[in-house]
Design an enzyme around this catalytic site. Structure first.
Site, mmCIF file in Angstrom:
data_model
loop_
_atom_site.group_PDB
_atom_site.id
_atom_site.type_symbol
_atom_site.label_atom_id
_atom_site.label_comp_id
_atom_site.label_asym_id
_atom_site.label_seq_id
_atom_site.Cartn_x
_atom_site.Cartn_y
_atom_site.Cartn_z
ATOM 1 N N HIS A 1 11.554 -2.627 0.326
ATOM 2 C CA HIS A 1 12.205 -2.323 -0.946
ATOM 3 C C HIS A 1 12.704 -0.882 -0.945
ATOM 4 O O HIS A 1 12.354 -0.089 -0.064
ATOM 5 C CB HIS A 1 11.264 -2.570 -2.120
ATOM 6 N N ARG B 1 3.827 3.927 10.279
ATOM 7 C CA ARG B 1 2.948 3.043 9.511
ATOM 8 C C ARG B 1 3.852 2.364 8.491
ATOM 9 O O ARG B 1 4.449 3.012 7.635
ATOM 10 C CB ARG B 1 1.841 3.857 8.825
ATOM 11 N N ASP C 1 4.747 -0.043 5.406
ATOM 12 C CA ASP C 1 4.178 -0.507 4.149
ATOM 13 C C ASP C 1 4.477 -1.992 3.928
ATOM 14 O O ASP C 1 5.524 -2.492 4.344
ATOM 15 C CB ASP C 1 4.769 0.340 3.018
ATOM 16 N N GLU D 1 0.606 -2.094 7.362
ATOM 17 C CA GLU D 1 -0.277 -2.118 6.184
ATOM 18 C C GLU D 1 -0.338 -3.570 5.703
ATOM 19 O O GLU D 1 0.540 -4.055 4.997
ATOM 20 C CB GLU D 1 0.254 -1.200 5.075
ATOM 21 N N HIS E 1 -4.815 6.222 -0.223
ATOM 22 C CA HIS E 1 -4.045 6.403 -1.457
ATOM 23 C C HIS E 1 -4.006 5.143 -2.301
ATOM 24 O O HIS E 1 -3.582 5.194 -3.460
ATOM 25 C CB HIS E 1 -2.617 6.815 -1.097
ATOM 26 N N ASP E 2 -4.398 3.999 -1.737
ATOM 27 C CA ASP E 2 -4.311 2.716 -2.449
ATOM 28 C C ASP E 2 -5.646 2.230 -3.017
ATOM 29 O O ASP E 2 -5.670 1.229 -3.737
ATOM 30 C CB ASP E 2 -3.764 1.635 -1.505
ATOM 31 N N ASP F 1 -5.871 4.437 -8.216
ATOM 32 C CA ASP F 1 -4.573 5.094 -8.282
ATOM 33 C C ASP F 1 -4.185 5.288 -9.758
ATOM 34 O O ASP F 1 -4.268 4.348 -10.543
ATOM 35 C CB ASP F 1 -3.572 4.190 -7.557
ATOM 36 N N ARG G 1 -5.444 10.405 -5.914
ATOM 37 C CA ARG G 1 -4.406 11.280 -5.353
ATOM 38 C C ARG G 1 -4.505 12.680 -5.958
ATOM 39 O O ARG G 1 -3.502 13.302 -6.308
ATOM 40 C CB ARG G 1 -3.027 10.665 -5.596
#
Length: 635
Positions: free
Chosen positions: A253, A376, A378, A407, A473-474, A518, A522
């Protein structure tokens, strides 16, 4: 041709017992049939308990056989392995088993499964199934993941002016705090001093968001991060310190400000880029149905912040927003396909040849022009396999030793067969660590079985380079899930740093940074307030990272579970040059501990203060402290 001492159809000389024992073997999986670069082939299979022996029976111009070794077991399966070197590129093979009961019945498994005598065999053609090699350097990598917007602000003059919060404020979804690549370069020696030799950055492409997974320009670094020149300086700083650098992107996306989508908004169905996306109704727009908003949504502050952002989206994203009165769709309804319906992430159609060519060139561009060391990618499962096959070919042609990580959460074996990715973000590993060390929901034997099954999912060259993480971060940081208990984090980190795979440290974990879901995970590093750093934890992390880096067995050695009891366990890592034993105890003090060894006469401490000696094939420890670990070199 010599006469074999056994029959190819019936290795044991009698008909196979036609009982449906559970045997797992997939000739199309690299975890089961794994050609190696030196011409050998590694075969692995799983059987239910009860077999006393297994043989591979193969014909490579001559009829031969080789015994399997049982390398591990859990309560459901025994795990078997054998490595052979065929003398011709095409070979036919089957498997023969003996039961361990009094009858010692024979059992045969061929190309069509259970059989009384092998009439249909498996076929392996090594001219078609080439070895799957992963980057050798990644086996010795210790990764450090950075969310760039929150690591360090190196140049306040380039920070976003809109929605800019103070450094260290509570993170908000749409706010910025000014982190940039210049800040990372300024603090590269902090990262290097930890022992890190691989830097992984969350996305850095031009984007209006703080996370930048919605790129508006795939060919440039965001100006608020310092632009392209800042990346060149960071790459140089990394390479001068023998540190690799991996970038992150989503080719699934983009942001609506991406040039192709903006052309579509402007020209509608006449746009030359209409096949780059999936449009349900032209022109692309967002329908809002405020009358569908629930009372709970109207009262929820976070939802109202989101709603205000949606109302401003025509200004932010360049996509028309219209309020409608009908009930023909959801509250927020884009007329284009968006990833999970997120309006600022139109889904890219990688089936379109022109689109695909564009993004494959993007992948090669950063490898070639900026000398990065890997990607990496996504949400990789949302893009079709043949795109990733083309992606691998382009990346490996551009930089043969680059690493390609996906990922994908869960079992990722489908994408790790040698034609797409090298490894993955290993969330399965994280889940085991969370359940065992952070929450205590898993027992020790369950952890052992989970690790054995995880190792069996992938060929060893993949397991060796997986990105083994505790935080990211997820997901909430490990410390948060562990109720801020730093000792649990220490034990999990010791486990992570001594297991096969590339351990990945999430920025700030080394100083005790915490955070929940999240965007709380972060948070910004408090560079100006080092009194807030846990210096003991920082020293601990530095020590165990260097422990791994300085011991070849912990980087590349084979792994074997040795012992477990209650809340303690031991395993070994074995390389040609070294044998290492790791013991971890999450429970109370243990007295007179004896760990069985596969071999060895002396134990020299590598880490930890617990003394041990070897006697009668056992590692003997008089007193092992509660909630602690130790590492020994065995000779």
């Amino acid at each position: 041709m010599t006469e074999p001492t056994f029959r190819e159809m019936m290795f044991y000389g009698d008909l196979g017992f036609l009982y449906l024992y559970d045997i797992r073997y997939d000739p199309h999986s690299r975890a089961h049939c794994n050609p190696l670069p030196d011409g050998r082939v590694q075969f692995r299979l799983h059987t239910e308990p009860g077999f006393s022996g297994a043989q591979i029976v193969y014909n490579d111009g001559e009829i031969r056989a080789a015994p399997f070794n049982k390398v591990a077991n859990d309560h459901r399966f025994d795990y078997w392995e054998v490595i052979i070197k065929p003398q011709q590129p095409v070979m036919h093979y089957s498997f023969a088993f003996k039961r361990g009961d009094a009858l010692a019945r024979s059992y045969y498994h061929g190309g069509r499964g259970l059989t009384h005598a092998v009439e249909t065999r498996f076929t392996l053609d090594l001219t078609k199934q080439k070895p799957f090699e992963t980057p050798e350097w990644m086996q010795s990598a210790v990764m450090y993941q950075i969310f760039p917007e929150r690591f360090a602000n190196g140049d306040p003059a380039i920070s976003p002016t809109k929605y800019l919060a103070e450094w260290g404020d509570t993170p908000q979804p749409y706010h910025f705090q000014g982190g940039d690549l210049i800040g990372i370069t300024n603090h590269i020696d902090h990262i290097a001093s930890l022992g890190i030799n691989c830097l992984y950055l969350n996305p850095i492409n031009t984007s209006p968001s703080n996370h930048k997974y919605d790129a508006a320009d795939f060919y440039h670094v965001d100006p608020a991060f310092g632009g392209d020149e800042a990346l060149r300086e960071l790459v140089n700083a990394c390479h001068e310190r023998d540190m690799r650098i991996i970038l992150d992107a989503s080719f699934n996306h983009c942001h609506p400000q991406f040039f192709a989508f903006q052309d579509l908004v402007k020209h509608g169905e006449k746009s030359r880029y209409k096949d780059w996306f999936t449009i349900y109704e032209y022109p692309p727009k967002i329908r809002l149905r405020p009358h569908l908003m629930t009372p709970e949504q109207k009262e929820h502050p976070r939802f109202q912040r989101y709603w205000n952002w949606v109302l401003r989206f025509e200004e932010i994203g360049g996509v028309p927003v219209a309020i409608v009165e009908d009930d023909d769709g959801p509250l927020v309804d884009p007329t284009y396909q968006a990833w999970y319906g997120v309006i600022n992430m139109p889904k890219i159609n990688q089936n379109n040849p022109e689109t695909r060519a564009y993004f494959l060139n993007v992948a090669a561009y950063w490898l070639r022009e900026f000398d990065i060391d890997g990607w990496r990618m996504d949400v990789a499962q949302f893009i079709q396999d043949d795109f990733w096959q083309d992606f691998r070919a382009v990346c490996k042609d551009t930089k043969p030793d680059c690493v390609l990580l996906s990922e994908i959460w869960g079992d990722t074996a489908h994408w790790l067969q040698g034609d797409m990715f090298d490894g993955t973000m290993n969330y399965l590993f994280r889940e085991l660590c969370i359940e065992y060390f952070a929450s205590g929901k898993l027992g020790t034997h369950e952890l052992m079985e989970g690790i054995i099954r995880l190792q069996a999912l992938y060929p060893p060259q993949v397991t060796a380079i997986h990105q083994n993480l505790l935080s990211s971060h997820d997901v909430p940081r490990f410390l948060h899930v562990a109720d801020e208990d730093k000792n649990r984090f220490r034990l999990a980190s010791l486990f992570q740093l001594t297991m096969p795979g590339a351990p990945s440290i999430y920025y700030g974990d080394e100083i005790g940074l915490t955070g929940g879901n999240d965007p709380d995970n972060r948070r910004a590093i408090p560079w100006e307030n080092k009194a807030a750093w846990d210096q003991d934890l920082l020293q601990f992390m530095t020590d165990i990272i260097h422990l791994r880096r300085n011991n070849i067995a912990l980087c590349v050695g084979e792994w074997r579970w040795l012992w477990d009891d209650m809340d303690a366990f031991a395993f070994e890592r074995v390389a040609d040059e070294q044998r290492v034993v790791v013991l971890i105890n999450r429970g109370g003090d243990i007295s007179n501990l004896a760990v069985p060894l596969t071999q060895g006469e002396k134990a020299a401490g590598l880490w930890g203060e617990t003394a041990a000696e070897i006697k009668d094939g056992q590692l003997l420890i008089e007193q092992f402290p509660a909630r602690s670990g130790a590492v020994w070199e065995i000779s």
